[in-house]
Design a protein around this motif. Structure first.
Motif, PDB file in Angstrom:
ATOM      1  N   ARG A 134       0.847  -1.193   0.000  1.00  0.00           N
ATOM      2  CA  ARG A 134       0.000   0.000   0.000  1.00  0.00           C
ATOM      3  C   ARG A 134       0.883   1.243   0.000  1.00  0.00           C
ATOM      4  NH1 ARG A 134      -5.445  -1.198   1.563  1.00  0.00           N
ATOM      5  NH2 ARG A 134      -5.658  -3.390   2.175  1.00  0.00           N
ATOM      6  N   GLY A 135       0.509   2.220  -0.810  1.00  0.00           N
ATOM      7  CA  GLY A 135       1.312   3.419  -0.933  1.00  0.00           C
ATOM      8  C   GLY A 135       2.596   3.216  -1.702  1.00  0.00           C
ATOM      9  N   GLU A 136       2.666   2.147  -2.484  1.00  0.00           N
ATOM     10  CA  GLU A 136       3.870   1.832  -3.252  1.00  0.00           C
ATOM     11  C   GLU A 136       3.538   1.832  -4.739  1.00  0.00           C
ATOM     12  OE1 GLU A 136       7.444  -1.397  -2.820  1.00  0.00           O
ATOM     13  OE2 GLU A 136       5.407  -2.190  -2.840  1.00  0.00           O
ATOM     14  N   VAL A 137       4.457   2.349  -5.539  1.00  0.00           N
ATOM     15  CA  VAL A 137       4.316   2.320  -6.989  1.00  0.00           C
ATOM     16  C   VAL A 137       5.296   1.291  -7.536  1.00  0.00           C
ATOM     17  CG1 VAL A 137       4.388   3.650  -9.133  1.00  0.00           C
ATOM     18  CG2 VAL A 137       3.682   4.760  -7.006  1.00  0.00           C
ATOM     19  N   VAL A 138       4.772   0.259  -8.172  1.00  0.00           N
ATOM     20  CA  VAL A 138       5.592  -0.824  -8.704  1.00  0.00           C
ATOM     21  C   VAL A 138       5.443  -0.842 -10.226  1.00  0.00           C
ATOM     22  CG1 VAL A 138       5.938  -3.323  -8.802  1.00  0.00           C
ATOM     23  CG2 VAL A 138       5.438  -2.209  -6.613  1.00  0.00           C
ATOM     24  N   GLY A 139       6.567  -0.869 -10.912  1.00  0.00           N
ATOM     25  CA  GLY A 139       6.567  -0.914 -12.366  1.00  0.00           C
ATOM     26  C   GLY A 139       6.719  -2.333 -12.876  1.00  0.00           C
ATOM     27  N   LEU A 140       5.947  -2.660 -13.896  1.00  0.00           N
ATOM     28  CA  LEU A 140       6.015  -3.965 -14.547  1.00  0.00           C
ATOM     29  C   LEU A 140       6.627  -3.744 -15.920  1.00  0.00           C
ATOM     30  CD1 LEU A 140       5.127  -6.827 -13.716  1.00  0.00           C
ATOM     31  CD2 LEU A 140       2.973  -6.427 -14.907  1.00  0.00           C
ATOM     32  N   LEU A 141       7.839  -4.260 -16.125  1.00  0.00           N
ATOM     33  CA  LEU A 141       8.583  -4.005 -17.352  1.00  0.00           C
ATOM     34  C   LEU A 141       8.882  -5.298 -18.082  1.00  0.00           C
ATOM     35  CD1 LEU A 141      11.224  -1.380 -16.164  1.00  0.00           C
ATOM     36  CD2 LEU A 141       9.045  -0.949 -17.299  1.00  0.00           C
ATOM     37  N   GLY A 142       9.191  -5.152 -19.370  1.00  0.00           N
ATOM     38  CA  GLY A 142       9.573  -6.293 -20.183  1.00  0.00           C
ATOM     39  C   GLY A 142       9.232  -6.044 -21.630  1.00  0.00           C
ATOM     40  N   PRO A 143       9.798  -6.838 -22.534  1.00  0.00           N
ATOM     41  CA  PRO A 143       9.511  -6.665 -23.963  1.00  0.00           C
ATOM     42  C   PRO A 143       8.094  -7.089 -24.295  1.00  0.00           C
ATOM     43  CG  PRO A 143      10.808  -8.638 -23.604  1.00  0.00           C
ATOM     44  CD  PRO A 143      10.724  -7.953 -22.275  1.00  0.00           C
ATOM     45  N   ASN A 144       7.673  -6.807 -25.522  1.00  0.00           N
ATOM     46  CA  ASN A 144       6.365  -7.270 -25.981  1.00  0.00           C
ATOM     47  C   ASN A 144       6.303  -8.791 -25.892  1.00  0.00           C
ATOM     48  OD1 ASN A 144       5.506  -4.670 -26.627  1.00  0.00           O
ATOM     49  ND2 ASN A 144       6.314  -4.785 -28.707  1.00  0.00           N
ATOM     50  N   GLY A 145       5.179  -9.296 -25.403  1.00  0.00           N
ATOM     51  CA  GLY A 145       5.005 -10.728 -25.281  1.00  0.00           C
ATOM     52  C   GLY A 145       5.637 -11.331 -24.042  1.00  0.00           C
ATOM     53  N   VAL A 153       9.457  -4.873 -11.392  1.00  0.00           N
ATOM     54  CA  VAL A 153       9.460  -6.301 -11.695  1.00  0.00           C
ATOM     55  C   VAL A 153       9.660  -6.431 -13.196  1.00  0.00           C
ATOM     56  CG1 VAL A 153       8.148  -8.456 -11.651  1.00  0.00           C
ATOM     57  CG2 VAL A 153       7.909  -6.812  -9.779  1.00  0.00           C
ATOM     58  N   ILE A 154      10.707  -7.133 -13.612  1.00  0.00           N
ATOM     59  CA  ILE A 154      11.031  -7.291 -15.031  1.00  0.00           C
ATOM     60  C   ILE A 154      10.646  -8.696 -15.463  1.00  0.00           C
ATOM     61  CG2 ILE A 154      12.867  -7.275 -16.760  1.00  0.00           C
ATOM     62  CD1 ILE A 154      14.354  -5.276 -14.989  1.00  0.00           C
ATOM     63  N   LEU A 155       9.760  -8.771 -16.458  1.00  0.00           N
ATOM     64  CA  LEU A 155       9.333 -10.058 -16.999  1.00  0.00           C
ATOM     65  C   LEU A 155       9.994 -10.294 -18.348  1.00  0.00           C
ATOM     66  CD1 LEU A 155       5.474 -10.089 -16.296  1.00  0.00           C
ATOM     67  CD2 LEU A 155       7.315 -11.012 -14.892  1.00  0.00           C
ATOM     68  N   ASP A 156      10.324 -11.547 -18.609  1.00  0.00           N
ATOM     69  CA  ASP A 156      10.853 -11.935 -19.908  1.00  0.00           C
ATOM     70  C   ASP A 156      10.402 -13.364 -20.191  1.00  0.00           C
ATOM     71  OD1 ASP A 156      12.247 -11.809 -22.298  1.00  0.00           O
ATOM     72  OD2 ASP A 156      14.096 -12.553 -21.414  1.00  0.00           O
ATOM     73  N   ARG A 157       9.725 -13.567 -21.299  1.00  0.00           N
ATOM     74  CA  ARG A 157       9.222 -14.883 -21.697  1.00  0.00           C
ATOM     75  C   ARG A 157       8.360 -15.510 -20.599  1.00  0.00           C
ATOM     76  NH1 ARG A 157      14.946 -17.269 -24.096  1.00  0.00           N
ATOM     77  NH2 ARG A 157      15.501 -15.404 -25.264  1.00  0.00           N
ATOM     78  N   GLY A 158       7.569 -14.675 -19.956  1.00  0.00           N
ATOM     79  CA  GLY A 158       6.639 -15.165 -18.957  1.00  0.00           C
ATOM     80  C   GLY A 158       7.208 -15.384 -17.586  1.00  0.00           C
ATOM     81  N   LYS A 159       8.510 -15.175 -17.395  1.00  0.00           N
ATOM     82  CA  LYS A 159       9.151 -15.395 -16.103  1.00  0.00           C
ATOM     83  C   LYS A 159       9.655 -14.073 -15.526  1.00  0.00           C
ATOM     84  CE  LYS A 159      10.897 -20.095 -17.057  1.00  0.00           C
ATOM     85  NZ  LYS A 159      10.301 -20.761 -15.875  1.00  0.00           N
ATOM     86  N   VAL A 160       9.844 -14.046 -14.205  1.00  0.00           N
ATOM     87  CA  VAL A 160      10.449 -12.889 -13.555  1.00  0.00           C
ATOM     88  C   VAL A 160      11.960 -12.957 -13.773  1.00  0.00           C
ATOM     89  CG1 VAL A 160      10.849 -11.691 -11.383  1.00  0.00           C
ATOM     90  CG2 VAL A 160       8.622 -12.731 -11.823  1.00  0.00           C
TER      91      VAL A 160
END
Length: 320
Positions: free
Chosen positions: A42-53, A225-232
């Protein structure tokens, strides 16, 4: 799945606005999400990053109950994601959306308030306020106060994006999920969204942000949080992910021994007439002293930090 998630509620920290563990989703032969786990306080901004797909939008849809996972658990604001009450306290801006062009901006907001079943803004605290005034305030928050009575069909793409943000905020959510919120905005609009997100954080609202504009993520996010090919592929605070620093040295009379000394600290690259060295900040005085001792002339030393974009590319290339 609901019973299992309810058993986990008691063990969660009270700050968790989003908790997900072991999410998996497969579409025929394609695995979209594979064992993804992360939290948003709560009160936190989390970015979800990664290439398309990479699985970012699929993760968001799983969190919001729009896609059923093949495995894994999700809690929103301390309740199972399948609980309708939890979803009433979540604001959502999808990547692709479209509103009825014959409605005005105020009417669009009023419609979504009715669909959510939650009174707009703080009407429950101050009952003397009219709903129309509350809706106008939300439109003012996203820069559309002077277009409240205009039909949506006449809005530009950027104005549509601002209206989508207003829809996500109209019921005073405790968690806001934004999928590419600045994709259609000009630099001024992106700055407005940045200020808006920082304001939400100050109010204790949790934000999950999916964006390809890495510079914006770096300015507003507490964790990534960086995602790549469906994984963290990686996750952590910006300090953790960007812990390496760059030192820009303008040098002359550099020989092989001096180059080897810089390379012993980290990667070295040339940028014009400067040497850029990846090195811890506390190693700089010793490095400069050793270079001078080797006969190198040091003209300037400029500290810096690796950008989130550079770190993201390093992580994704390392995965490949």
């Amino acid at each position: 799945m609901i019973e299992a998630a309810e058993r986990l509620v008691a063990g969660l920290p009270p700050a968790a606005a989003v908790w997900c563990s072991g999410l998996r989703k497969r579409y025929r032969r394609q695995t979209a999400v594979d064992d993804v786990s992360f939290t948003v306080g709560r009160g936190e901004v989390v970015g979800l990053l990664g290439p398309n797909g990479a699985g970012k939008t699929t993760c968001i849809k799983i969190l919001l109950g729009l896609v059923r996972p093949d495995a894994g658990e999700v809690l929103l604001l301390g309740r199972p994601a399948t609980d309708p009450y939890a979803r009433t306290r979540v604001g959502y801006l999808p990547e692709l959306f479209r509103y009825q062009p014959w409605l005005t901006a105020t009417e669009v907001l009023a419609l979504h308030v009715r669909l959510s079943g939650v009174p707009p803004r703080d009407q429950r605290v101050r009952p003397g306020r009219s709903p129309a005034r509350d809706l106008r305030e939300v439109l003012g928050q996203v820069g559309l106060a002077d277009r409240a009575g205009d039909r949506v069909g006449a809005f530009s793409k950027g104005m549509q994006q601002r209206l989508g943000l207003a829809v996500a905020l109209v019921a005073r959510p405790e968690l806001v999920v934004l999928d590419e919120p600045t994709s259609a905005l000009d630099p001024l609009g992106r700055a407005d969204v940045r200020d808006l997100l920082l304001g939400l954080r100050e109010q204790g609202v949790a934000v999950l942000l999916n964006s390809h504009l890495i510079g914006e993520v770096e300015r507003v996010c507490d964790r990534v949080v960086i995602l790549d090919r469906g994984k963290v592929a990686a996750s952590g605070t910006l300090d953790e992910l960007l812990g390496r620093t760059e030192i820009r040295l303008r040098l002359t009379e550099v020989d092989a021994a001096a180059t080897a000394r810089m390379e012993a600290l980290g990667r070295v690259r040339r940028d014009g007439d400067a040497y850029v060295v990846e090195a811890p900040a506390d190693a700089v005085p010793g490095l400069v002293a050793e270079l001078v001792g080797l006969g190198v002339r040091v003209h300037s030393v400029e500290p810096g930090r690796i950008s989130l974009e550079e770190r993201l590319l390093d992580i994704l290339r390392g995965e490949e």
